[in-house]
Design a protein around this motif. Sequence first.
Motif, PDB file in Angstrom:
ATOM      1  N   THR B 106       0.808  -1.220   0.000  1.00  0.00           N
ATOM      2  CA  THR B 106       0.000   0.000   0.000  1.00  0.00           C
ATOM      3  C   THR B 106       0.845   1.275   0.000  1.00  0.00           C
ATOM      4  OG1 THR B 106      -0.212  -0.290   2.388  1.00  0.00           O
ATOM      5  CG2 THR B 106      -2.055  -1.041   1.026  1.00  0.00           C
ATOM      6  N   SER B 107       2.046   1.260   0.594  1.00  0.00           N
ATOM      7  CA  SER B 107       2.911   2.444   0.566  1.00  0.00           C
ATOM      8  C   SER B 107       3.158   2.892  -0.872  1.00  0.00           C
ATOM      9  CB  SER B 107       4.274   2.145   1.198  1.00  0.00           C
ATOM     10  OG  SER B 107       4.169   2.078   2.588  1.00  0.00           O
ATOM     11  N   ARG B 108       3.419   1.904  -1.708  1.00  0.00           N
ATOM     12  CA  ARG B 108       3.734   2.235  -3.099  1.00  0.00           C
ATOM     13  C   ARG B 108       2.492   2.682  -3.862  1.00  0.00           C
ATOM     14  NH1 ARG B 108       8.243   2.160  -5.550  1.00  0.00           N
ATOM     15  NH2 ARG B 108       9.327   1.005  -3.923  1.00  0.00           N
ATOM     16  N   ASP B 119       1.985  18.371  -7.233  1.00  0.00           N
ATOM     17  CA  ASP B 119       3.268  18.755  -7.826  1.00  0.00           C
ATOM     18  C   ASP B 119       4.411  18.630  -6.823  1.00  0.00           C
ATOM     19  OD1 ASP B 119       2.207  19.540 -10.395  1.00  0.00           O
ATOM     20  OD2 ASP B 119       1.274  21.218  -9.338  1.00  0.00           O
ATOM     21  N   TRP B 120       4.116  18.747  -5.552  1.00  0.00           N
ATOM     22  CA  TRP B 120       5.126  18.567  -4.515  1.00  0.00           C
ATOM     23  C   TRP B 120       4.414  18.221  -3.215  1.00  0.00           C
ATOM     24  CZ3 TRP B 120       4.453  21.828  -0.371  1.00  0.00           C
ATOM     25  CH2 TRP B 120       3.836  23.079  -0.604  1.00  0.00           C
ATOM     26  N   MET B 121       5.171  17.732  -2.258  1.00  0.00           N
ATOM     27  CA  MET B 121       4.550  17.408  -0.971  1.00  0.00           C
ATOM     28  C   MET B 121       5.572  17.556   0.138  1.00  0.00           C
ATOM     29  SD  MET B 121       5.465  14.194   0.414  1.00  0.00           S
ATOM     30  CE  MET B 121       4.022  13.241   0.822  1.00  0.00           C
ATOM     31  N   LEU B 122       5.071  17.826   1.324  1.00  0.00           N
ATOM     32  CA  LEU B 122       5.958  17.780   2.486  1.00  0.00           C
ATOM     33  C   LEU B 122       5.209  17.272   3.692  1.00  0.00           C
ATOM     34  CD1 LEU B 122       5.606  20.360   4.572  1.00  0.00           C
ATOM     35  CD2 LEU B 122       6.858  21.556   2.811  1.00  0.00           C
ATOM     36  N   CYS B 123       5.981  16.729   4.614  1.00  0.00           N
ATOM     37  CA  CYS B 123       5.405  16.113   5.801  1.00  0.00           C
ATOM     38  C   CYS B 123       6.406  16.234   6.944  1.00  0.00           C
ATOM     39  CB  CYS B 123       5.067  14.646   5.540  1.00  0.00           C
ATOM     40  SG  CYS B 123       6.491  13.653   5.090  1.00  0.00           S
ATOM     41  N   VAL B 124       5.951  15.938   8.150  1.00  0.00           N
ATOM     42  CA  VAL B 124       6.814  15.943   9.324  1.00  0.00           C
ATOM     43  C   VAL B 124       7.203  14.492   9.635  1.00  0.00           C
ATOM     44  CG1 VAL B 124       6.981  16.516  11.789  1.00  0.00           C
ATOM     45  CG2 VAL B 124       5.662  17.999  10.232  1.00  0.00           C
ATOM     46  N   LEU B 137       9.814   6.379  -2.673  1.00  0.00           N
ATOM     47  CA  LEU B 137       8.397   6.087  -2.872  1.00  0.00           C
ATOM     48  C   LEU B 137       7.694   7.146  -3.725  1.00  0.00           C
ATOM     49  CD1 LEU B 137       7.368   4.992   0.747  1.00  0.00           C
ATOM     50  CD2 LEU B 137       7.230   3.559  -1.290  1.00  0.00           C
ATOM     51  N   TYR B 138       8.040   8.407  -3.480  1.00  0.00           N
ATOM     52  CA  TYR B 138       7.318   9.516  -4.122  1.00  0.00           C
ATOM     53  C   TYR B 138       8.119  10.045  -5.305  1.00  0.00           C
ATOM     54  CZ  TYR B 138       3.873   9.509  -0.453  1.00  0.00           C
ATOM     55  OH  TYR B 138       2.842   9.126   0.367  1.00  0.00           O
ATOM     56  N   SER B 139       7.453  10.175  -6.452  1.00  0.00           N
ATOM     57  CA  SER B 139       8.157  10.635  -7.650  1.00  0.00           C
ATOM     58  C   SER B 139       8.133  12.155  -7.783  1.00  0.00           C
ATOM     59  CB  SER B 139       7.547   9.983  -8.894  1.00  0.00           C
ATOM     60  OG  SER B 139       6.193  10.371  -9.033  1.00  0.00           O
TER      61      SER B 139
END
Lengths: 296, 296
Positions: B106-108, B119-124, B137-139
Amino acid sequence: MKPLFVALPGNMELATALASSLDAEVATTNIRQFPDGESYLRFDTALEGRDVVIVCTLNRPDALAMPLFFAADACRDLGAASIGLVAPYLAYMRQDERFQPGEAVTSRYFSTMISRAFDWMLCVDPHLHRFARLDALYSIPSQIVHASESIAVWVASNVVNPVLVGPDSESEQWVAAVATSADLPYVILEKVRSGDRDVAVSGWQSQNWVNHTPVVLDDIISTARTMIETVEVLLRADMAAPVCIGIHGVFADNAHDDLLRAGAQQVVTCNTIPHMSNGIDVTALLAGAIATMLRT
Amino acid sequence: MKPLFVALPGNMELATALASSLDAEVATTNIRQFPDGESYLRFDTALEGRDVVIVCTLNRPDALAMPLFFAADACRDLGAASIGLVAPYLAYMRQDERFQPGEAVTSRYFSTMISRAFDWMLCVDPHLHRFARLDALYSIPSQIVHASESIAVWVASNVVNPVLVGPDSESEQWVAAVATSADLPYVILEKVRSGDRDVAVSGWQSQNWVNHTPVVLDDIISTARTMIETVEVLLRADMAAPVCIGIHGVFADNAHDDLLRAGAQQVVTCNTIPHMSNGIDVTALLAGAIATMLRT
């Protein structure tokens, strides 16, 4: 190899019946949620080279979407030859255009996601009214199963001197199909909607239908507000307690009880969404349609 | 034009704080569910040509996924110049490989869906342990905000003579980072998991930590079983009531109460998931990271 049916949670009874009538297998799976709400899926039947048919009715589309898309991705990942979706009730068929500026056209976004994940799909009487065909939304091969014949048989066998009643113009396509099939008269009323749960229905003339039993028919019973309003109009006009038929019994909140309390003599639905009101079985129709999709 | 923040349900407080510290705007939206469970979204702020930042922490990923993907699709549809995702808590970081045959990775699948929509992402501090970077994992371009500095400041200001305790080897990356930042000692215990809610922890030696206050630290508190087991081990070894810190307080079921009842002196989390235990504010760190994503 025989086709392999995969049941999403809540769909095992239908998947088993379909597999049985098509001499197919049902996959052994473990599909559940972790305590934190993430989905876990495991296929204990080998998928390599199999034609997979995922059965998932979509009356709770947001809750089931992630397991559904993960199931399709996993089948692809695990080597399935093809992956079809049988969604007896198809979701997100209402917001098919931008009625107000800034609205999300969810019909289009949802159909794009489904078309990306599956090779083909089929459903029972989707809520098409602006578009004539699923192809306008879905880019994969699709097929629509019509329940009208089964409903016509049920009405002819169970209601004395019926007159079919459609609560609004959108219902006419389903009401007319059943009326033609059963050679019955029908009346289409007029509906004005002023909110998610606020509708008014008009246009009934009792003098034309003395001694008839009204059979109110619509494609979806969700909050049941439309059907309740129609039942109330008919009862105020001194008609016999109406029989209410929905192709798809979504039944938001207490809609089923509300409809019975409003005076419906009986509420009957097709088994596109498992519910105690299921009186009309579309398994055979679905099996026939699946067989044609698997052959192509 | 200023960047435009869009808050998914439950994320308005953080979105407003982020927009305020970045001199950005917050979009006026109507995001809700119809009675039948389908999502409705409308953007009352024009999106044409705007750099949109969607704020949606993913502690209930399946429930929020459809509104989230629909929001991204609608922003694209309505002419946004770019669409970023700020997911302070990122979901589906555990099942990043097939541990047993037939499992869905599921991660993939989830990261593919996110990478397609944004277009972009961020997380803590995502739960990375087999992969070293989100890029595995993230392209799309991504950035990780580390809470360790903020946690170190909190521990130094609030706990007398602390010793950091990591319940298992997976926690070591976060415990070591805070220990380095605050110049504190730490101990990593050993965990054996035999089910979603069934764990055993060992390896504590009290004689080394007389007069210390144990500060148990982990990235995620979900069922809290790991942390409860650790608290019990420490209390049985006659240590003072531990302070428990989770970067992300997911708190499945009654996990927060259970942890306090087990004997934690205090439970503190970062505000990556809104909760009464939020004592460590990562807004400024997130705002800084968002500014760099918007500049590129």
